[in-house]
Design a protein around this motif. Structure first.
Motif, PDB file in Angstrom:
ATOM      1  N   ASP B 136       0.833  -1.214   0.000  1.00 38.14           N
ATOM      2  CA  ASP B 136       0.000   0.000   0.000  1.00 38.14           C
ATOM      3  C   ASP B 136       0.857   1.250   0.000  1.00 38.14           C
ATOM      4  O   ASP B 136       0.634   2.189  -0.755  1.00 38.14           O
ATOM      5  CB  ASP B 136      -0.872   0.048   1.262  1.00 38.14           C
ATOM      6  N   SER B 175       1.017   7.309   8.470  1.00 40.22           N
ATOM      7  CA  SER B 175      -0.268   6.680   8.798  1.00 40.22           C
ATOM      8  C   SER B 175      -0.141   5.155   8.869  1.00 40.22           C
ATOM      9  O   SER B 175      -0.987   4.507   9.459  1.00 40.22           O
ATOM     10  CB  SER B 175      -1.391   7.126   7.862  1.00 40.22           C
ATOM     11  N   GLU B 176       0.945   4.608   8.304  1.00 41.33           N
ATOM     12  CA  GLU B 176       1.172   3.163   8.462  1.00 41.33           C
ATOM     13  C   GLU B 176       1.403   2.772   9.920  1.00 41.33           C
ATOM     14  O   GLU B 176       1.247   1.620  10.292  1.00 41.33           O
ATOM     15  CB  GLU B 176       2.400   2.733   7.649  1.00 41.33           C
ATOM     16  N   ALA B 178      -0.308   3.697  12.425  1.00 42.04           N
ATOM     17  CA  ALA B 178      -1.517   3.815  13.242  1.00 42.04           C
ATOM     18  C   ALA B 178      -2.114   2.465  13.594  1.00 42.04           C
ATOM     19  O   ALA B 178      -2.026   1.504  12.836  1.00 42.04           O
ATOM     20  CB  ALA B 178      -2.544   4.647  12.504  1.00 42.04           C
ATOM     21  N   ASP B 180      -5.467   2.451  14.812  1.00 40.55           N
ATOM     22  CA  ASP B 180      -6.888   2.575  14.478  1.00 40.55           C
ATOM     23  C   ASP B 180      -7.111   3.800  13.583  1.00 40.55           C
ATOM     24  O   ASP B 180      -6.178   4.548  13.308  1.00 40.55           O
ATOM     25  CB  ASP B 180      -7.741   2.682  15.751  1.00 40.55           C
ATOM     26  N   ASP B 181      -8.367   3.987  13.179  1.00 36.68           N
ATOM     27  CA  ASP B 181      -8.662   5.031  12.195  1.00 36.68           C
ATOM     28  C   ASP B 181      -8.409   6.435  12.716  1.00 36.68           C
ATOM     29  O   ASP B 181      -7.914   7.291  11.999  1.00 36.68           O
ATOM     30  CB  ASP B 181     -10.127   4.924  11.738  1.00 36.68           C
ATOM     31  N   GLU B 182      -8.751   6.630  13.991  1.00 40.24           N
ATOM     32  CA  GLU B 182      -8.601   7.964  14.552  1.00 40.24           C
ATOM     33  C   GLU B 182      -7.121   8.348  14.573  1.00 40.24           C
ATOM     34  O   GLU B 182      -6.727   9.445  14.193  1.00 40.24           O
ATOM     35  CB  GLU B 182      -9.184   7.975  15.957  1.00 40.24           C
ATOM     36  N   GLN B 183      -6.321   7.369  15.029  1.00 41.78           N
ATOM     37  CA  GLN B 183      -4.896   7.608  15.096  1.00 41.78           C
ATOM     38  C   GLN B 183      -4.316   7.780  13.693  1.00 41.78           C
ATOM     39  O   GLN B 183      -3.405   8.577  13.486  1.00 41.78           O
ATOM     40  CB  GLN B 183      -4.245   6.411  15.776  1.00 41.78           C
ATOM     41  N   ARG B 184      -4.879   7.034  12.750  1.00 40.22           N
ATOM     42  CA  ARG B 184      -4.396   7.111  11.380  1.00 40.22           C
ATOM     43  C   ARG B 184      -4.503   8.536  10.841  1.00 40.22           C
ATOM     44  O   ARG B 184      -3.596   9.061  10.199  1.00 40.22           O
ATOM     45  CB  ARG B 184      -5.206   6.161  10.497  1.00 40.22           C
ATOM     46  N   GLU B 185      -5.639   9.152  11.154  1.00 47.27           N
ATOM     47  CA  GLU B 185      -5.849  10.503  10.652  1.00 47.27           C
ATOM     48  C   GLU B 185      -4.835  11.478  11.266  1.00 47.27           C
ATOM     49  O   GLU B 185      -4.230  12.291  10.577  1.00 47.27           O
ATOM     50  CB  GLU B 185      -7.270  10.947  10.984  1.00 47.27           C
TER      51      GLU B 185
END
Lengths: 206, 289
Positions: B136, B175-176, B178, B180-185
């Protein structure tokens, strides 16, 4: 009723629908009249509950597009007459869908771009990380409508960052030497007020 | 990466410096072990920040040991052993260097080109290996590179736009990390702004070279339409300073939000002092501090 419904619910204007619902549920739990059976505060709680319900209905119906609520704030009815649907754009930005938000904004002809347009354009740029552009858009919005607190706050925040301010900076204080003359005076005034509340007095002349 | 994301040493405690160094050393050693000896050569301290973030977010146990290093053979260096971690840091380092080298090949400077040509074959293989582990990430990086060359061809005069591809690349890398999604952002934004910072520093740093060789630089497109003199240089530096300060302000907001507690003192030093010091160095025209 003439209170700002967002203030009643304790949420910001750009809060998402989920946040509004959560805030409503929390308040409803707190003030539900059933909890105040036999309590002298029952009437107050019932009144508060009524207010919360009205505010919730108002916010939700406003968001769904029928601005039936008679808002006293600068936001709301004032901007529904512009060349675009600002509530919709705000919602898109809030949900992180900045590409679509920008498309809507770019579709507005140049002569119809008002302060709200520049503010929203700035928000889109800020979310994307195009900070120079965001700053100039916020500056433009503030100069077009200096009375709007929301625009001014966004502008002030970036202007202070532009001066080198960083959030949570542990090194900043020791290097600037702590307090300025103004801080010192305000602190003294506050200390005086506190003393007066308690019956004492720090600065006898005021 | 480019050597702009560094700690500011005068404000570091000695043990902090040792940890910082050991993270760098272990990335370097691991690169050599997994991707081949040559991949460690162009490594810069930038990667230590990514390493620190990876270690503080994954929170696995680390072991400190002393090892010899072939590049500094006299004294033993302190090394971290945290094998599962730093996986991403190493892969990202390989991918980013590989793309940087390919970028240098297209550069007009002779020296850069020669160095890139010598290193590139080794990185080609290493890059394939890294791509296999993080498909990715490699996708996103190649996409950003394509966008970059498109912007260069168009000779855009917007610094915001020109910085976008580099920023996107770093966004993808961070972002790799992270969970979870929140942390990813949040991590994505941290990476984006860091990438933007790096790009603006680089654009200002390379200004003189690009003026000489005619390379693309958004600052030249924007300010040097009517020639270049010391007045224009001042304007450019002021413009970059504003842009950098805005970037660091937004960066600090999301950094505070992330609470990376484990190596807080070191990452604080990098974020609040090191980045500003790097920009100061670049804007005053000194090459190394």
């Amino acid at each position: 009723m003439n209170k700002d419904p967002y203030k009643v619910l304790g949420v910001s204007r750009n809060a998402s629908e989920e946040e509004i619902k959560a805030a409503y549920r929390k308040l409803a739990k707190k003030y539900h009249p059933d909890q105040y059976e036999g309590n002298p505060l029952k009437d107050v709680a019932a009144e508060k509950m009524e207010e919360i319900n009205a505010a919730y209905d108002a916010v939700i119906s406003q968001r769904r597009g029928n601005a039936s609520y008679n808002s006293t704030s600068s936001y709301g009815s004032q901007y529904y007459n512009t060349a675009f649907d600002s509530a919709q754009v705000r919602d898109l930005i809030q949900r992180g869908n900045i590409t679509v938000a920008e498309q809507v904004l770019n579709g507005v002809p140049a002569n119809l771009r008002d302060a709200e347009w520049y503010f929203l354009k700035g928000s889109v740029c800020y979310k994307r990380g195009w900070l120079s552009e965001a700053f100039s858009n916020f500056a433009r919005a503030t100069s077009m409508d200096p009375s709007n607190q929301e625009y001014a706050a966004a502008y002030r925040n970036m202007a202070s960052q532009r001066q080198g301010n960083m959030a949570g900076n542990p090194y900043q204080q020791s290097r600037t030497g702590g307090m300025s003359g103004c801080d010192c005076c305000t602190s003294l005034c506050l200390a005086d007020c506190c003393c007066e509340c308690m019956g004492g007095d720090l600065i006898p002349c005021c | 990466m480019f050597g702009y994301v560094k700690a500011y040493k005068p404000y570091m405690r000695i043990y902090e410096y040792e940890i910082y160094r050991s993270v760098y050393c272990s990335v370097c050693k691991r690169l050599s072990r997994e991707y081949g000896f040559v991949t460690r050569l162009p490594l810069s301290y930038d990667i230590a920040f990514l390493g620190l973030m990876e270690l503080s977010l994954k929170e696995s146990r680390i072991k400190v040991c002393k090892e010899r290093c072939p590049l500094h053979p006299i004294r033993k260096t302190v090394c971290l052993r945290a094998d599962k971690d730093l996986d991403l840091t190493c892969a990202a380092s390989v991918m980013l260097t590989y793309h940087k080298l390919r970028d240098d090949m297209a550069d007009n400077g002779v020296l850069k080109k020669a160095a890139a040509m010598a290193l590139l074959p080794f990185f080609k293989k290493a890059n394939r290996q890294a791509e296999k582990r993080y498909p990715d990430l490699s996708d996103k990086i190649s996409k950003a590179m394509k966008l970059q060359s498109e912007i260069e061809r168009r000779k855009s005069d917007s610094l915001d736009e020109a910085a976008h591809p580099t920023a996107l690349m770093m966004q993808a890398v961070f972002s790799e990390l992270a969970a979870d999604d929140e942390q990813r952002e949040k991590l994505g934004r941290l990476g984006y702004l860091l990438g933007r910072f790096v790009y603006v520093c680089d654009a200002l740093d390379d200004l003189d070279d690009d003026l000489r060789t005619g390379g693309y630089d958004p600052l030249i497109e924007r300010f040097c339409k009517n020639g270049f003199d010391s007045e224009v240089k001042k304007q450019i530096t002021a413009f970059c300073r504003d842009s950098i300060m805005l970037t660091l302000g937004a960066l600090s907001e999301v950094y505070v939000d992330l609470h990376p507690m484990r190596y807080k003192d070191i990452t604080d030093n990098i974020i609040y002092l090191g980045l500003k010091a790097s920009f100061k160095r670049v804007s005053s025209g000194r090459k190394e501090s």
